[in-house]
Design an enzyme around this catalytic site. Sequence first.
Site, mmCIF file in Angstrom:
data_model
loop_
_atom_site.group_PDB
_atom_site.id
_atom_site.type_symbol
_atom_site.label_atom_id
_atom_site.label_comp_id
_atom_site.label_asym_id
_atom_site.label_seq_id
_atom_site.Cartn_x
_atom_site.Cartn_y
_atom_site.Cartn_z
ATOM 1 N N PRO A 10 31.749 39.648 -12.551
ATOM 2 C CA PRO A 10 31.535 40.530 -11.551
ATOM 3 C C PRO A 10 30.227 39.889 -10.781
ATOM 4 C CG PRO A 10 31.316 41.580 -13.298
ATOM 5 C CD PRO A 10 32.015 40.396 -13.670
ATOM 6 N N ASN A 11 30.040 40.061 -9.370
ATOM 7 C CA ASN A 11 29.070 39.842 -8.450
ATOM 8 C C ASN A 11 28.554 38.347 -8.475
ATOM 9 O OD1 ASN A 11 28.519 42.474 -7.764
ATOM 10 N ND2 ASN A 11 27.955 42.897 -9.791
ATOM 11 N N ARG A 18 22.746 36.767 -1.927
ATOM 12 C CA ARG A 18 21.867 37.853 -2.092
ATOM 13 C C ARG A 18 20.970 37.763 -3.348
ATOM 14 N NH1 ARG A 18 24.486 42.410 0.104
ATOM 15 N NH2 ARG A 18 22.426 43.394 -0.245
ATOM 16 N N TYR A 23 18.221 35.411 -9.118
ATOM 17 C CA TYR A 23 19.442 34.520 -9.357
ATOM 18 C C TYR A 23 19.465 33.026 -8.829
ATOM 19 C CZ TYR A 23 21.273 38.705 -11.926
ATOM 20 O OH TYR A 23 21.270 39.404 -12.768
ATOM 21 N N ASN A 74 31.022 33.031 -17.888
ATOM 22 C CA ASN A 74 29.676 33.966 -17.631
ATOM 23 C C ASN A 74 30.475 35.368 -17.064
ATOM 24 O OD1 ASN A 74 27.686 35.617 -16.526
ATOM 25 N ND2 ASN A 74 26.845 33.926 -15.337
ATOM 26 N N ALA A 77 27.968 41.253 -15.931
ATOM 27 C CA ALA A 77 27.390 42.479 -16.641
ATOM 28 C C ALA A 77 28.620 43.029 -17.504
ATOM 29 C CB ALA A 77 27.305 43.676 -15.397
ATOM 30 N N HIS A 80 28.156 42.980 -21.303
ATOM 31 C CA HIS A 80 27.319 43.935 -22.222
ATOM 32 C C HIS A 80 28.194 45.272 -22.413
ATOM 33 C CE1 HIS A 80 24.236 41.324 -21.054
ATOM 34 N NE2 HIS A 80 24.318 41.627 -19.514
ATOM 35 N N ASP A 87 38.294 41.282 -26.869
ATOM 36 C CA ASP A 87 39.717 41.148 -27.261
ATOM 37 C C ASP A 87 40.532 40.151 -27.073
ATOM 38 O OD1 ASP A 87 38.873 43.365 -29.259
ATOM 39 O OD2 ASP A 87 39.973 45.094 -28.151
ATOM 40 N N GLU A 98 29.749 30.925 -24.068
ATOM 41 C CA GLU A 98 29.269 32.231 -23.214
ATOM 42 C C GLU A 98 27.959 31.633 -22.636
ATOM 43 O OE1 GLU A 98 27.959 35.573 -25.467
ATOM 44 O OE2 GLU A 98 27.136 36.332 -23.547
ATOM 45 N N HIS A 100 24.812 32.433 -19.298
ATOM 46 C CA HIS A 100 24.314 33.207 -18.554
ATOM 47 C C HIS A 100 23.136 32.177 -17.481
ATOM 48 C CE1 HIS A 100 26.262 36.571 -19.947
ATOM 49 N NE2 HIS A 100 26.097 35.990 -21.140
ATOM 50 N N LEU A 101 22.944 32.669 -16.455
ATOM 51 C CA LEU A 101 21.845 31.868 -15.636
ATOM 52 C C LEU A 101 20.736 32.577 -16.035
ATOM 53 C CD1 LEU A 101 23.905 32.959 -12.458
ATOM 54 C CD2 LEU A 101 23.167 30.615 -12.856
ATOM 55 N N SER A 102 20.429 33.715 -16.557
ATOM 56 C CA SER A 102 19.221 34.145 -16.661
ATOM 57 C C SER A 102 19.184 34.239 -18.171
ATOM 58 C CB SER A 102 19.023 35.808 -16.351
ATOM 59 O OG SER A 102 20.159 36.538 -16.551
ATOM 60 N N ARG A 107 15.381 40.217 -20.670
ATOM 61 C CA ARG A 107 15.465 41.171 -19.888
ATOM 62 C C ARG A 107 15.870 42.388 -20.535
ATOM 63 N NH1 ARG A 107 19.691 38.921 -15.404
ATOM 64 N NH2 ARG A 107 18.729 40.845 -14.435
ATOM 65 N N ARG A 111 20.570 44.360 -21.763
ATOM 66 C CA ARG A 111 21.285 42.977 -21.502
ATOM 67 C C ARG A 111 21.135 42.237 -22.896
ATOM 68 N NH1 ARG A 111 22.118 42.765 -15.936
ATOM 69 N NH2 ARG A 111 20.605 44.041 -14.707
HETATM 70 O O1 CA2 Z 1 22.347 35.760 -15.925
HETATM 71 C C1 CA2 Z 1 23.674 36.101 -16.046
HETATM 72 O O2 CA2 Z 1 24.152 35.001 -15.478
HETATM 73 C C2 CA2 Z 1 24.279 37.339 -15.950
HETATM 74 O O3 CA2 Z 1 25.632 37.189 -16.373
HETATM 75 C C3 CA2 Z 1 24.263 37.683 -14.510
HETATM 76 C C4 CA2 Z 1 24.793 39.173 -14.319
HETATM 77 C C5 CA2 Z 1 23.995 40.248 -15.360
HETATM 78 O O4 CA2 Z 1 24.702 41.276 -15.213
HETATM 79 C C6 CA2 Z 1 23.946 39.535 -16.612
HETATM 80 O O5 CA2 Z 1 23.388 40.638 -17.457
HETATM 81 C C7 CA2 Z 1 23.395 38.442 -16.837
HETATM 82 C C8 CA2 Z 1 24.563 39.592 -12.969
HETATM 83 C C9 CA2 Z 1 25.189 38.780 -12.018
HETATM 84 C C10 CA2 Z 1 24.959 39.368 -10.606
HETATM 85 O O6 CA2 Z 1 24.918 38.136 -9.781
HETATM 86 C C11 CA2 Z 1 24.302 38.479 -8.574
HETATM 87 C C12 CA2 Z 1 24.101 37.568 -7.634
HETATM 88 C C13 CA2 Z 1 23.413 37.614 -6.561
HETATM 89 C C14 CA2 Z 1 23.010 38.735 -5.971
HETATM 90 C C15 CA2 Z 1 23.214 39.963 -6.858
HETATM 91 C C16 CA2 Z 1 23.861 39.922 -8.268
#
Ligand code: CA2
Length: 150
Positions: A10-11, A18, A23, A74, A77, A80, A87, A98, A100-102, A107, A111
């Site tokens: 998601p997202n 955005r 990110y 990836n 959210a 978590h 499963d 797995e 994650h960008l961050s 954080r 997370r």
């Molecule tokens: O660091 C990552 O890759 C995450 O999977 C990114 C998720 C976050 O919930 C995880 O804790 C760590 C969130 C992705 C949201 O991406 C956006 C991109 C642009 C604008 C808003 C959200």
Amino acid sequence: MARVLVLNGPNLNLLGIRQPEVYGATTLEMIDAACHAHGEASGLAITCRQSNHEGVLVDAIHEARGTQDGIVLNAGAYTHSSIALRDAISSVALPVVEVHLSNIHAREAFRHQSHIAPVALGQICGFGAQGYILALDALAAHLDGGTSAP
Ligand code: CA2
């Protein structure tokens, strides 16, 4: 040729569009293109998918059984919160890296827990879009029998 599904949750479709201050400026399209290019260079057949819906991600993991040799995931959210994704990974018995960008461990506390990590081959976080390339290399080495990871 090993087949790898690069699956984003998601997202992540909003990357580069955005909140670039959080990110980065790289779009998901650019990440997918980099994965395809790296796959071509390293002999991996790459399929990229993204969904904002937990069930669609579960379906994508199920569909990977017998059609893919591994998954770079990836889960955003859902990492978590989703026992369903955990499963699904256990049920297909495919190696999952797995990503994650961050650096999720640097954080907010919520997370720090990943439901994916216990069923993944390993976790790569904090390296931005480069993490996907590192994950492909880790998966390729594993599929090649060249890693000591369990
Ligand atoms: O660091 C990552 O890759 C995450 O999977 C990114 C998720 C976050 O919930 C995880 O804790 C760590 C969130 C992705 C949201 O991406 C956006 C991109 C642009 C604008 C808003 C959200």
